[in-house]
Design an enzyme around this catalytic site. Structure first.
Site, short mmCIF file in Angstrom:
data_model
loop_
_atom_site.label_atom_id
_atom_site.label_comp_id
_atom_site.label_asym_id
_atom_site.label_seq_id
_atom_site.Cartn_x
_atom_site.Cartn_y
_atom_site.Cartn_z
N HIS A 6 64.19 55.04 0.12
CA HIS A 6 63.58 55.57 -1.11
C HIS A 6 63.53 57.08 -1.15
O HIS A 6 63.01 57.72 -0.24
CB HIS A 6 62.16 55.02 -1.28
CG HIS A 6 61.62 55.21 -2.66
ND1 HIS A 6 61.89 54.33 -3.68
CD2 HIS A 6 60.86 56.20 -3.21
CE1 HIS A 6 61.30 54.76 -4.79
NE2 HIS A 6 60.67 55.88 -4.54
N ASP A 17 63.08 60.29 -4.35
CA ASP A 17 62.86 60.59 -5.76
C ASP A 17 63.47 61.92 -6.20
O ASP A 17 62.94 62.56 -7.10
CB ASP A 17 61.35 60.58 -6.07
CG ASP A 17 60.87 59.20 -6.49
OD1 ASP A 17 61.45 58.65 -7.44
OD2 ASP A 17 59.93 58.67 -5.86
N GLU A 67 62.75 51.93 -10.19
CA GLU A 67 61.40 51.85 -9.62
C GLU A 67 60.39 51.50 -10.71
O GLU A 67 59.80 52.36 -11.33
CB GLU A 67 61.01 53.16 -8.92
CG GLU A 67 59.73 53.00 -8.11
CD GLU A 67 59.35 54.27 -7.35
OE1 GLU A 67 59.91 55.32 -7.65
OE2 GLU A 67 58.47 54.16 -6.47
N HIS A 111 55.80 49.62 -10.93
CA HIS A 111 55.34 50.88 -10.31
C HIS A 111 53.82 50.79 -10.34
O HIS A 111 53.28 49.75 -9.95
CB HIS A 111 55.91 52.11 -11.05
CG HIS A 111 55.67 53.36 -10.28
ND1 HIS A 111 54.73 54.29 -10.64
CD2 HIS A 111 56.24 53.82 -9.14
CE1 HIS A 111 54.72 55.27 -9.74
NE2 HIS A 111 55.63 55.01 -8.82
N HIS A 170 54.91 48.62 -4.28
CA HIS A 170 54.17 48.86 -5.53
C HIS A 170 53.64 47.60 -6.20
O HIS A 170 52.81 47.70 -7.09
CB HIS A 170 54.97 49.66 -6.58
CG HIS A 170 55.07 51.12 -6.30
ND1 HIS A 170 54.00 51.98 -6.45
CD2 HIS A 170 56.12 51.87 -5.88
CE1 HIS A 170 54.39 53.20 -6.13
NE2 HIS A 170 55.67 53.17 -5.77
N HIS A 211 59.55 51.26 0.40
CA HIS A 211 58.77 52.41 0.89
C HIS A 211 57.29 52.04 0.96
O HIS A 211 56.49 52.42 0.13
CB HIS A 211 59.02 53.68 0.07
CG HIS A 211 58.73 53.58 -1.41
ND1 HIS A 211 59.25 52.61 -2.22
CD2 HIS A 211 57.97 54.37 -2.23
CE1 HIS A 211 58.82 52.79 -3.47
NE2 HIS A 211 58.04 53.85 -3.49
N ASP A 242 60.38 58.29 1.07
CA ASP A 242 59.61 58.64 -0.14
C ASP A 242 59.55 60.14 -0.36
O ASP A 242 58.62 60.63 -1.00
CB ASP A 242 58.20 58.03 -0.09
CG ASP A 242 57.60 57.84 -1.49
OD1 ASP A 242 58.32 58.04 -2.49
OD2 ASP A 242 56.40 57.51 -1.58
ZN LIG Z 1 57.00 54.80 -5.17
#
Ligand SMILES: [Zn+2]
Ligand SMILES: *[C@@H]1O[C@H](CO)[C@@H](O)[C@H](O)[C@H]1NC(C)=O
Ligand SMILES: *[C@@H]1O[C@H](CO)[C@@H](O)[C@H](O)[C@H]1NC(C)=O
Ligand SMILES: *[C@@H]1O[C@H](CO)[C@@H](O)[C@H](O)[C@H]1NC(C)=O
Ligand SMILES: *[C@@H]1O[C@H](CO)[C@@H](O)[C@H](O)[C@H]1NC(C)=O
Ligand SMILES: *[C@@H]1O[C@H](CO)[C@@H](O)[C@H](O)[C@H]1NC(C)=O
Length: 424
Positions: A39, A41, A141, A168, A214, A235, A304
């Site tokens: 993961h 972002d 996600e 999420h 999540h 994650h 993450d």
């Molecule tokens: Zn996340």
């Protein structure tokens, strides 16, 4: 005297020398088994910091973030699942458009730079290692991105998406989040609805990895019972070590083991130490614990970076992964265990997901639709046939029917008047 001094110097150097060799061992191991990380972002930061204008930056060296090509290479990251995350605030608004734009930016990033390569299968992922590329995998996600539509899910698959986290921090109309921040679609006793099960089945049929980071534990448990393919927590860390709701409790790890899935440990301080600061020992405690409960064959790493705010001392960016491997070597993890954690476990899960897809190839695309009462919102257009008389579409047929007699009466009056006038 000189010999004594030499011995003294040697004894002082010894820990230093052995320290270096552990460090070298970590790098050697990672050269052979470079990391597949679950993961990242970066795409979210490209949106926030640069409005997705790739032309404004050089991805070899990006400031204000912890991820760029130079640091991915230094950290022996050979494959990265890039999240195409859009805020929960976009649910029932423009989540689908925003997701498409995030897919676009990851696809651009991974085709315009020679160091990257977009991959969509386990085989392509393996080949990319031999080609010395950083493989990009695209993962959605949050199920809000598909707007409760299986056709939308299928089209995302066509664009290269190979994994989706079911939620999420917001519930969807069909699955429940671990977070209580948003109270829309609050669940009572139905953590995975009929439509939610259809989403999981369709992901199994397509060969898209189901990600349970999540989701609530109830939803995770229900999905683990329902999925034909192994699932991942891309994650999340151990709830026994830090009791954050984003982490996975031991009973759920046992269910994960039955499913042959994977938990990829998240490095965010708040999930590692339950505090704002942490260090590599705290991270290694999560690895030790999960290994003790279910073994190293179900473990991976999902850093993450760019999604979370604070990271442990010594693990501040993606170039630092070797320090974690060094710590686990010092804790007597075998090279075989670490090769599994670094990449072989993920490849196994991805291949099994593809195998389930192949076994389901006779199955037709699902035509299950979410009941309209479960997704009532002003942005969801309910199609009606167009009006032939060109009236605004918000006028209902009954209001039009009401008008017709009035129209006829007026027409009759006009004709009558004309006659009267002519007669004169
Ligand atoms: Zn996340
Ligand atoms: C990255 O860019 C910064 C300036 O933006 C520069 O100071 C730094 O040396 C660069 N790093 C690398 C590895 O090129
Ligand atoms: C869920 O809750 C509703 C209302 O409280 C109830 O009618 C239903 O039987 C429950 N279903 C299950 C499976 O417990
Ligand atoms: C987590 O653990 C701490 C003590 O370690 C405790 O004070 C807290 O109530 C726990 N929180 C939850 C949600 O269980
Ligand atoms: C990490 O912090 C703990 C205290 O919270 C300490 O005992 C430990 O030695 C630290 N480890 C490292 C590698 O700094
Ligand atoms: C690792 O193994 C060595 C040799 O067997 C032992 O001395 C040491 O205590 C072990 N370390 C840990 C953290 O288990």
């Amino acid at each position: 005297m000189t010999i004594m001094r030499l011995l003294l110097v040697l004894s002082l150097l010894c820990p230093l020398v052995s320290g270096y060799s552990e460090r070298d061992r970590a790098h050697d191991l990672m050269s052979k088994y470079p990391l597949i990380d679950g993961h990242n972002d970066l795409a979210l930061q490209l949106r926030i910091l640069h409005n997705n204008r790739l032309s404004q930056i050089d991805l070899h060296n990006v400031s204000k973030v912890a991820t760029d090509i130079t640091r991915l290479q230094a950290g022996h990251v050979q494959a990265q699942m890039f999240a195409v995350y859009v805020m929960c605030g976009a649910q029932e608004k423009d989540a689908v458009r925003l997701t498409l734009e995030q897919i676009d930016v990851v696809r651009r990033m991974c085709t315009e730079y020679q160091d990257f390569e977009l991959v969509t299968s386990a085989q392509e992922l393996k080949t990319s290692q031999m080609r010395h590329k950083i493989a990009c995998l695209i993962s959605i996600e949050g199920g809000h991105s598909i707007d409760s539509s299986l056709p939308a899910l299928r089209m995302f698959y066509q664009l290269g998406v190979r994994s989706m986290a079911l939620t999420h921090t917001c519930n969807t109309p069909w699955a429940e989040s671990s977070s209580k921040v948003y109270n829309v679609y609050q669940r009572h006793n139905n953590s995975l609805t009929h439509f939610g099960k259809a989403v999981v089945e369709e992901m199994n049929r397509l060969g898209m990895i189901v990600d349970l980071s999540h989701t609530s534990w109830d939803t995770a448990g229900a999905v683990l019972k329902h999925s034909k393919a192994p699932i991942i927590f891309s994650h999340s860390s151990s709830h026994s070590i830090c009791n954050h709701s984003r982490n996975v409790p031991d009973w759920l790890l046992q269910e994960l083991k039955k499913n042959r899935g994977l938990i990829m440990v998240n490095l965010h301080n708040n999930f590692i130490s339950c505090r704002d600061d942490a260090n590599i020992s705290h991270v290694a405690d999560h690895f030790d614990h999960i290994k003790n409960v279910i073994g190293a064959e179900l473990l991976g790493i999902g850093g993450d970076f760019e999604g979370a705010i604070s990271f442990p001392q010594g693990l501040e960016d993606v170039s630092k992964y070797p320090a974690l491997i060094q710590e686990l070597l010092q804790r007597n993890w075998t090279e075989n265990d670490l090769a599994d954690v670094l990449r072989r476990n993920f490849l196994r899960v991805f291949e099994e997901v593809e195998m389930v897809r192949d076994n389901l190839r006779e199955k037709m695309p699902s035509e299950v639709q979410i009941p309209i009462k479960e997704v009532q919102n002003p942005c969801r257009l309910v199609l009606r046939p167009p009006d032939r008389r060109g009236l605004p579409s918000d006028q209902t047929p009954s209001s039009r029917a009401d008008q017709r007699p009035t129209d006829l009466i007026i027409l009759a009056l006009v004709l009558l008047l004309q006659r009267l006038l002519k007669m004169e």
